[in-house]
Write a protein that holds these residues in place. Structure first.
Motif, PDB file in Angstrom:
ATOM      1  N   ALA A  17      67.377  45.109  46.958  1.00 62.22           N
ATOM      2  CA  ALA A  17      66.539  46.181  47.504  1.00 62.22           C
ATOM      3  C   ALA A  17      65.100  46.038  47.046  1.00 62.22           C
ATOM      4  O   ALA A  17      64.166  46.416  47.768  1.00 62.22           O
ATOM      5  CB  ALA A  17      67.093  47.539  47.097  1.00 62.22           C
TER       6      ALA A  17
ATOM      7  N   GLU B 131      65.195  51.041  49.307  1.00 64.06           N
ATOM      8  CA  GLU B 131      66.205  52.050  49.623  1.00 64.06           C
ATOM      9  C   GLU B 131      67.487  51.361  50.071  1.00 64.06           C
ATOM     10  O   GLU B 131      67.467  50.257  50.623  1.00 64.06           O
ATOM     11  CB  GLU B 131      65.693  52.993  50.714  1.00 64.06           C
ATOM     12  N   ILE B 132      68.600  52.038  49.831  1.00 58.41           N
ATOM     13  CA  ILE B 132      69.902  51.498  50.187  1.00 58.41           C
ATOM     14  C   ILE B 132      70.688  52.536  50.982  1.00 58.41           C
ATOM     15  O   ILE B 132      70.431  53.734  50.889  1.00 58.41           O
ATOM     16  CB  ILE B 132      70.717  51.102  48.934  1.00 58.41           C
ATOM     17  N   ALA B 133      71.648  52.045  51.776  1.00 63.44           N
ATOM     18  CA  ALA B 133      72.604  52.912  52.460  1.00 63.44           C
ATOM     19  C   ALA B 133      73.908  52.847  51.679  1.00 63.44           C
ATOM     20  O   ALA B 133      74.415  51.757  51.390  1.00 63.44           O
ATOM     21  CB  ALA B 133      72.815  52.449  53.894  1.00 63.44           C
TER      22      ALA B 133
ATOM     23  N   VAL C  79      68.312  56.352  47.915  1.00 62.45           N
ATOM     24  CA  VAL C  79      69.664  56.331  48.483  1.00 62.45           C
ATOM     25  C   VAL C  79      69.720  57.136  49.771  1.00 62.45           C
ATOM     26  O   VAL C  79      69.321  58.309  49.810  1.00 62.45           O
ATOM     27  CB  VAL C  79      70.693  56.889  47.477  1.00 62.45           C
ATOM     28  N   ARG C  80      70.204  56.484  50.833  1.00 59.85           N
ATOM     29  CA  ARG C  80      70.503  57.142  52.100  1.00 59.85           C
ATOM     30  C   ARG C  80      72.025  57.145  52.253  1.00 59.85           C
ATOM     31  O   ARG C  80      72.632  56.081  52.356  1.00 59.85           O
ATOM     32  CB  ARG C  80      69.870  56.381  53.268  1.00 59.85           C
TER      33      ARG C  80
ATOM     34  N   ALA D 110      71.566  55.599  58.541  1.00 56.13           N
ATOM     35  CA  ALA D 110      71.221  55.406  57.127  1.00 56.13           C
ATOM     36  C   ALA D 110      70.622  54.035  56.878  1.00 56.13           C
ATOM     37  O   ALA D 110      69.719  53.874  56.046  1.00 56.13           O
ATOM     38  CB  ALA D 110      72.471  55.608  56.265  1.00 56.13           C
ATOM     39  N   ALA D 111      71.133  53.017  57.587  1.00 55.25           N
ATOM     40  CA  ALA D 111      70.655  51.653  57.375  1.00 55.25           C
ATOM     41  C   ALA D 111      69.276  51.419  57.970  1.00 55.25           C
ATOM     42  O   ALA D 111      68.582  50.474  57.575  1.00 55.25           O
ATOM     43  CB  ALA D 111      71.649  50.653  57.963  1.00 55.25           C
TER      44      ALA D 111
ATOM     45  N   ALA E  18      66.533  51.033  55.502  1.00 53.97           N
ATOM     46  CA  ALA E  18      67.069  50.654  54.197  1.00 53.97           C
ATOM     47  C   ALA E  18      67.113  49.133  54.090  1.00 53.97           C
ATOM     48  O   ALA E  18      67.454  48.444  55.052  1.00 53.97           O
ATOM     49  CB  ALA E  18      68.463  51.240  53.993  1.00 53.97           C
TER      50      ALA E  18
ATOM     51  N   GLY F 192      72.586  47.629  52.685  1.00 54.59           N
ATOM     52  CA  GLY F 192      73.695  48.511  53.017  1.00 54.59           C
ATOM     53  C   GLY F 192      74.906  48.122  52.178  1.00 54.59           C
ATOM     54  O   GLY F 192      75.218  46.946  52.020  1.00 54.59           O
TER      55      GLY F 192
ATOM     56  N   THR G 268      69.087  43.998  57.657  1.00 55.81           N
ATOM     57  CA  THR G 268      69.719  44.618  56.495  1.00 55.81           C
ATOM     58  C   THR G 268      70.543  43.598  55.727  1.00 55.81           C
ATOM     59  O   THR G 268      71.288  42.815  56.304  1.00 55.81           O
ATOM     60  CB  THR G 268      70.632  45.783  56.941  1.00 55.81           C
TER      61      THR G 268
ATOM     62  N   ARG H  24      67.407  60.304  49.736  1.00 53.85           N
ATOM     63  CA  ARG H  24      66.323  60.305  50.722  1.00 53.85           C
ATOM     64  C   ARG H  24      66.749  60.958  52.033  1.00 53.85           C
ATOM     65  O   ARG H  24      65.952  61.042  52.973  1.00 53.85           O
ATOM     66  CB  ARG H  24      65.878  58.863  51.000  1.00 53.85           C
TER      67      ARG H  24
END
Length: 387
Positions: free
Chosen positions: A61, A66-68, A88-89, A108-109, A112, A115, A136, A342
């Motif tokens: 990341a 940000e990550i899913a 974080v999503r 979410a992705a 981000a 994932g 991703t 997030r």
């Protein structure tokens, strides 16, 4: 006092005996085994599966990335995100299948960098659930997936990295440890393996933990400590992240010594899961639990057998048979994770899983009577369960 443990990971005496011997060339042999099981990967051996995920999230990341992440699951998912310091999503899950909800995951992705998808209880994630966007980077958390066979149309076709765990309850144990498998060039380019120190883990302490695991795998013994609330057996707790360190020097030797029994145990779990699924398929429409749906081509490892409580399942009676609720809170309710969130999208599937998902044991320590009682419990109908 007899009580069926919810899970069992073999730790034969021969593996405990390895704690008194030199490690020798065990690490190189373990790497060869992992390369055979997961072709084309480069393995980073660390202190736990959570540390492997923390390392992957931080590297893939990047700073302020940000990550899913699924909105329900092992609290170590949240711990890894906190340790990596990433935004974080959360995305929703389909409670009938434990697969990502495609619409929620795509949302979410979007934006981000990474994932994360999880093969819960060893049920392979389906590639079709993932968005087609190639930007991703995908991490497959296979910590619970020992014994699962990942073939065509599974996440293996898309994963840039895979996380393995060798903890006491993960199917194949080294009395600790984990691995980050780098599967693609872009993952290998992103992950610069740091100079990791090794946490001091006394062999005597590992022997004590391994001996306790060997003893507590027996229902006649497990029942006593399970009735002591202070021990918290079977409970789920959040653990703060720890510094990433190398796998203990002796852990590879223990893993190699448990490998054959772990593989045999996976076959037992698969057979017991098939018997439970068949019993539920044949049960009356008024049954109180439903098996999680699995596509025909999937070959799960079934660390435990997940079912959804339709309302009214006798959880108290089930506990003596090794039936336990799974992770009782969605991840967005964990205080340490909240500053990193997030998104605030509703996650109805995750909420239902926290409320209704139960797991049944599938391991070899059950007697034939235990199995018969478990099937009777799982196929009970509302009319039968009423007083």
């Amino acid at each position: 006092m007899r009580q069926v443990p919810p899970a069992h990971t073999p730790i034969p005496p021969a593996a405990l005996a390895r704690l008194a011997a030199p490690a020798g060339g065990a690490e190189a042999e373990l790497r060869a085994v992992l390369a055979e099981r997961w072709p084309g990967t480069e393995a980073v051996l660390v202190g736990s599966g959570t540390q492997a995920l923390t390392l992957a999230l931080a590297a893939l990341a990047g700073p302020e990335g940000e990550i899913a992440l699924p909105g329900w699951g092992c609290y170590d998912l949240a711990s890894a995100a906190v340790g990596a310091g990433v935004g974080v999503r959360l995305y929703d899950l389909d409670p009938r299948t434990l697969q990502p909800d495609p619409v929620s995951l795509a949302r979410a992705a979007d934006g981000a960098a990474v994932g994360v998808v999880v093969s819960f209880f060893g049920i392979p994630v389906e590639e079709a659930r993932l968005p087609t966007d190639d930007d991703t980077l995908w991490i497959h958390d296979a910590a619970q997936a020992h014994g699962a066979r990942f073939g065509r149309d599974s996440i293996d076709a898309r994963a840039d990295a895979t996380v393995l765990s060798f903890g006491r309850g993960k199917g194949w144990t080294g009395l600790g440890g984990g691995a980050l498998l780098l599967r693609t060039d872009r993952a290998r380019a992103a992950v610069e393996v740091p100079a990791l120190g090794e946490e001091v883990q006394g062999r005597l302490g590992m022997l004590v933990r391994g001996g306790a695991q060997w003893l507590l795998g027996r229902p006649a013994i497990y029942g006593l400590p399970a009735r002591i609330p202070a021990l918290g057996l079977g409970e789920t707790h959040y653990h703060p992240p720890r510094r990433v360190h190398r796998m203990a020097e002796i852990a590879p030797a223990v893993l190699l010594a448990t490998r054959a029994e772990a593989d045999a145990e996976a076959e037992v779990r698969r057979r017991e899961a098939a018997a439970l699924r068949a019993a539920l398929t044949q049960a009356a429409e008024g049954r109180l639990v439903d098996a999680i749906e699995v596509r025909a081509q999937a070959e799960p490892g079934y660390l435990r057998f997940p079912v959804l409580d339709r309302g009214g399942a006798d959880r108290e009676r089930g506990a003596a048979l090794g039936v336990l609720p799974s992770y009782p809170r969605p991840l967005d309710t964990l205080e340490p994770l909240k500053p990193l969130l997030r998104t605030a999208d509703p996650l109805p599937g995750c909420s239902r899983l926290a409320r209704d998902l139960l797991t049944l044991p599938t391991h070899s320590r059950m007697s034939s009577r235990d199995r018969a009682r478990l099937r009777a419990w799982s196929t009970a109908s509302a009319s039968v369960s009423q007083p």
